[in-house]
Structure formats: C-alpha cells, structure tokens
Design a protein around this motif. Structure first.
Motif, PDB file in Angstrom:
ATOM      1  N   THR A 297      -0.568   3.217  -6.251  1.00 27.33           N
ATOM      2  CA  THR A 297       0.701   3.437  -6.951  1.00 27.33           C
ATOM      3  C   THR A 297       0.856   4.883  -7.413  1.00 27.33           C
ATOM      4  O   THR A 297       1.968   5.312  -7.716  1.00 27.33           O
ATOM      5  CB  THR A 297       0.865   2.486  -8.146  1.00 27.33           C
ATOM      6  N   VAL A 298      -0.242   5.633  -7.431  1.00 22.60           N
ATOM      7  CA  VAL A 298      -0.162   7.059  -7.754  1.00 22.60           C
ATOM      8  C   VAL A 298       0.738   7.781  -6.737  1.00 22.60           C
ATOM      9  O   VAL A 298       1.349   8.803  -7.058  1.00 22.60           O
ATOM     10  CB  VAL A 298      -1.580   7.691  -7.839  1.00 22.60           C
ATOM     11  N   SER A 299       0.859   7.233  -5.529  1.00 17.96           N
ATOM     12  CA  SER A 299       1.707   7.818  -4.485  1.00 17.96           C
ATOM     13  C   SER A 299       3.034   7.073  -4.326  1.00 17.96           C
ATOM     14  O   SER A 299       3.811   7.380  -3.429  1.00 17.96           O
ATOM     15  CB  SER A 299       0.982   7.778  -3.131  1.00 17.96           C
ATOM     16  N   LYS A 300       3.278   6.104  -5.184  1.00 19.04           N
ATOM     17  CA  LYS A 300       4.503   5.307  -5.112  1.00 19.04           C
ATOM     18  C   LYS A 300       5.710   6.215  -5.304  1.00 19.04           C
ATOM     19  O   LYS A 300       5.744   7.033  -6.228  1.00 19.04           O
ATOM     20  CB  LYS A 300       4.462   4.221  -6.188  1.00 19.04           C
ATOM     21  N   LEU A 301       6.685   6.091  -4.434  1.00 18.68           N
ATOM     22  CA  LEU A 301       7.877   6.921  -4.534  1.00 18.68           C
ATOM     23  C   LEU A 301       8.695   6.499  -5.751  1.00 18.68           C
ATOM     24  O   LEU A 301       8.782   5.312  -6.070  1.00 18.68           O
ATOM     25  CB  LEU A 301       8.684   6.820  -3.246  1.00 18.68           C
ATOM     26  N   PRO A 302       9.301   7.466  -6.444  1.00 14.62           N
ATOM     27  CA  PRO A 302       9.942   7.163  -7.722  1.00 14.62           C
ATOM     28  C   PRO A 302      11.104   6.174  -7.639  1.00 14.62           C
ATOM     29  O   PRO A 302      11.410   5.513  -8.616  1.00 14.62           O
ATOM     30  CB  PRO A 302      10.416   8.526  -8.223  1.00 14.62           C
ATOM     31  N   PHE A 303      11.723   6.036  -6.489  1.00 17.04           N
ATOM     32  CA  PHE A 303      12.847   5.103  -6.379  1.00 17.04           C
ATOM     33  C   PHE A 303      12.409   3.683  -6.039  1.00 17.04           C
ATOM     34  O   PHE A 303      13.234   2.790  -5.957  1.00 17.04           O
ATOM     35  CB  PHE A 303      13.879   5.596  -5.356  1.00 17.04           C
ATOM     36  N   CYS A 304      11.117   3.456  -5.862  1.00 13.26           N
ATOM     37  CA  CYS A 304      10.583   2.104  -5.642  1.00 13.26           C
ATOM     38  C   CYS A 304      10.302   1.494  -7.013  1.00 13.26           C
ATOM     39  O   CYS A 304       9.304   1.816  -7.641  1.00 13.26           O
ATOM     40  CB  CYS A 304       9.305   2.149  -4.811  1.00 13.26           C
ATOM     41  N   GLN A 305      11.151   0.626  -7.465  1.00 12.17           N
ATOM     42  CA  GLN A 305      11.038   0.077  -8.810  1.00 12.17           C
ATOM     43  C   GLN A 305      10.243  -1.216  -8.872  1.00 12.17           C
ATOM     44  O   GLN A 305       9.761  -1.588  -9.921  1.00 12.17           O
ATOM     45  CB  GLN A 305      12.433  -0.153  -9.399  1.00 12.17           C
ATOM     46  N   GLU A 306      10.140  -1.937  -7.757  1.00 12.58           N
ATOM     47  CA  GLU A 306       9.455  -3.223  -7.773  1.00 12.58           C
ATOM     48  C   GLU A 306       7.995  -3.035  -8.169  1.00 12.58           C
ATOM     49  O   GLU A 306       7.306  -2.170  -7.666  1.00 12.58           O
ATOM     50  CB  GLU A 306       9.535  -3.843  -6.380  1.00 12.58           C
ATOM     51  N   THR A 307       7.534  -3.852  -9.094  1.00 15.86           N
ATOM     52  CA  THR A 307       6.144  -3.805  -9.525  1.00 15.86           C
ATOM     53  C   THR A 307       5.584  -5.215  -9.516  1.00 15.86           C
ATOM     54  O   THR A 307       6.218  -6.144 -10.004  1.00 15.86           O
ATOM     55  CB  THR A 307       6.014  -3.218 -10.944  1.00 15.86           C
ATOM     56  N   LEU A 308       4.423  -5.358  -8.957  1.00 16.68           N
ATOM     57  CA  LEU A 308       3.763  -6.654  -8.899  1.00 16.68           C
ATOM     58  C   LEU A 308       2.782  -6.803 -10.054  1.00 16.68           C
ATOM     59  O   LEU A 308       2.501  -5.860 -10.783  1.00 16.68           O
ATOM     60  CB  LEU A 308       3.056  -6.814  -7.558  1.00 16.68           C
TER      61      LEU A 308
ATOM     62  N   PRO B 227      -1.000  -3.955 -10.216  1.00 14.05           N
ATOM     63  CA  PRO B 227      -0.896  -2.599  -9.660  1.00 14.05           C
ATOM     64  C   PRO B 227      -2.185  -1.800  -9.876  1.00 14.05           C
ATOM     65  O   PRO B 227      -2.839  -1.927 -10.915  1.00 14.05           O
ATOM     66  CB  PRO B 227       0.256  -1.985 -10.464  1.00 14.05           C
ATOM     67  N   PHE B 228      -2.571  -1.024  -8.896  1.00 16.89           N
ATOM     68  CA  PHE B 228      -3.736  -0.146  -8.987  1.00 16.89           C
ATOM     69  C   PHE B 228      -3.309   1.258  -8.584  1.00 16.89           C
ATOM     70  O   PHE B 228      -2.670   1.434  -7.535  1.00 16.89           O
ATOM     71  CB  PHE B 228      -4.853  -0.607  -8.043  1.00 16.89           C
ATOM     72  N   LYS B 229      -3.669   2.275  -9.387  1.00 18.15           N
ATOM     73  CA  LYS B 229      -3.305   3.649  -9.048  1.00 18.15           C
ATOM     74  C   LYS B 229      -3.966   4.105  -7.753  1.00 18.15           C
ATOM     75  O   LYS B 229      -3.430   4.948  -7.046  1.00 18.15           O
ATOM     76  CB  LYS B 229      -3.682   4.607 -10.177  1.00 18.15           C
TER      77      LYS B 229
ATOM     78  N   ASP C 183       0.871  -1.175   0.000  1.00 16.43           N
ATOM     79  CA  ASP C 183       0.000   0.000   0.000  1.00 16.43           C
ATOM     80  C   ASP C 183       0.907   1.224   0.000  1.00 16.43           C
ATOM     81  O   ASP C 183       1.614   1.488   0.968  1.00 16.43           O
ATOM     82  CB  ASP C 183      -0.899  -0.025   1.239  1.00 16.43           C
ATOM     83  N   HIS C 184       0.902   1.956  -1.117  1.00 12.87           N
ATOM     84  CA  HIS C 184       1.785   3.105  -1.307  1.00 12.87           C
ATOM     85  C   HIS C 184       1.146   4.431  -0.919  1.00 12.87           C
ATOM     86  O   HIS C 184       1.736   5.481  -1.173  1.00 12.87           O
ATOM     87  CB  HIS C 184       2.205   3.196  -2.774  1.00 12.87           C
ATOM     88  N   CYS C 185      -0.056   4.426  -0.316  1.00 10.38           N
ATOM     89  CA  CYS C 185      -0.695   5.715  -0.009  1.00 10.38           C
ATOM     90  C   CYS C 185       0.170   6.511   0.967  1.00 10.38           C
ATOM     91  O   CYS C 185       0.930   5.969   1.764  1.00 10.38           O
ATOM     92  CB  CYS C 185      -2.116   5.524   0.514  1.00 10.38           C
ATOM     93  N   ASP C 186       0.051   7.814   0.883  1.00  9.38           N
ATOM     94  CA  ASP C 186       0.855   8.704   1.717  1.00  9.38           C
ATOM     95  C   ASP C 186       0.634   8.437   3.202  1.00  9.38           C
ATOM     96  O   ASP C 186       1.587   8.453   3.992  1.00  9.38           O
ATOM     97  CB  ASP C 186       0.523  10.165   1.373  1.00  9.38           C
ATOM     98  N   ASP C 187      -0.610   8.165   3.595  1.00  7.96           N
ATOM     99  CA  ASP C 187      -0.886   7.903   5.016  1.00  7.96           C
ATOM    100  C   ASP C 187      -0.166   6.642   5.495  1.00  7.96           C
ATOM    101  O   ASP C 187       0.363   6.613   6.609  1.00  7.96           O
ATOM    102  CB  ASP C 187      -2.384   7.771   5.260  1.00  7.96           C
TER     103      ASP C 187
END
Length: 136
Positions: free
Chosen positions: A116-127, A130-132, A27-31
C-alpha cells in the motif's frame, strides 16, 4: 477445489490443487502496476508445489525490495501475465487472478492489500488487512 486458468490466447493453462488460496488481494507494488497496466494486480497466493503449468511459459527476472529475484511468468505466445514468483518466499507463488477461469474468479473474495506504500492516491478502496509492504 482445483483452481484453473489460462492466458488470453489459451496456449498456456494452469491448475492449482488446493482447498483454498492462502490469500487473495490487491498488490499495489510498482512492478505489478506496470505488468498489469493498471492501478494494482489482483493476486491469488497459493503453494508453489501445488501449481502445474502447461504451454509456452516464459519468465523474466526482476528484483524485489529484498534484493532477491522476483520471476514474472507470462505466456510465450500472447504475453499475458500468469504469476509472479518471489525468491524471497520460495514456498508460494502469486497467480494473476484475472487469468483464473471465469466462474472461479467471480467467487473470489479479496481480503488483503499489499504494498500500500505504492498505492495510487485515487485508489480509495481499503480492505481489512492492508500491509505497507509484504506481510511478515
């Protein structure tokens, strides 16, 4: 299979009586980044009615993108995050997978990424899934 886990100080414990999680993912959300203090939160989503929690549990109310409340559950003693509980999806709860018992979390197979809309740019791993935002 019963999923079991606890907070850092072991004062708050839980169990989830399920055959398998509904999903396990990042879960890449900012919270979740802020709550975990990391780049994402690994969550295991389960039916809320299958969860039993014992110990000093506290809850904090935030707002999700839907405008509905998202309740952050944490140990009242050590502050470890236990779960987040979105009012927008009252039938499920997202357990913070790092709190699962060691042998259980070693066997998790994350298959989904959300926010993934909040995914940090240096996190390259993708499953594979993915959902924005949250999946529909």
């Amino acid at each position: 299979m019963t999923l079991t886990g606890h907070c850092l100080c072991k004062a708050t414990t839980y169990s989830v009586d399920v055959d398998a999680p509904l999903l396990t993912g990042y879960d890449h959300c900012d919270d979740c980044q802020r709550q975990s203090g990391s780049t994402y939160s690994l969550v295991t989503v389960v039916p809320k009615d299958k969860l039993t929690v014992n110990g000093p549990l506290k809850k904090w109310e935030g707002k999700g993108s839907s405008g509905n409340s998202v309740w952050r559950w944490f140990c009242g003693d050590c502050g470890s995050p236990i779960a987040h509980d979105p009012d927008a999806a009252p039938e499920i709860i997202a357990i913070k997978a790092g709190t699962l018992d060691t042998e259980i979390k070693k066997n998790l197979k994350p298959d989904t990424e959300i926010w993934t809309v909040s995914k940090l740019p240096f996190c390259q791993e993708t499953l594979a899934h993915p959902f924005k935002h949250m999946p529909e």
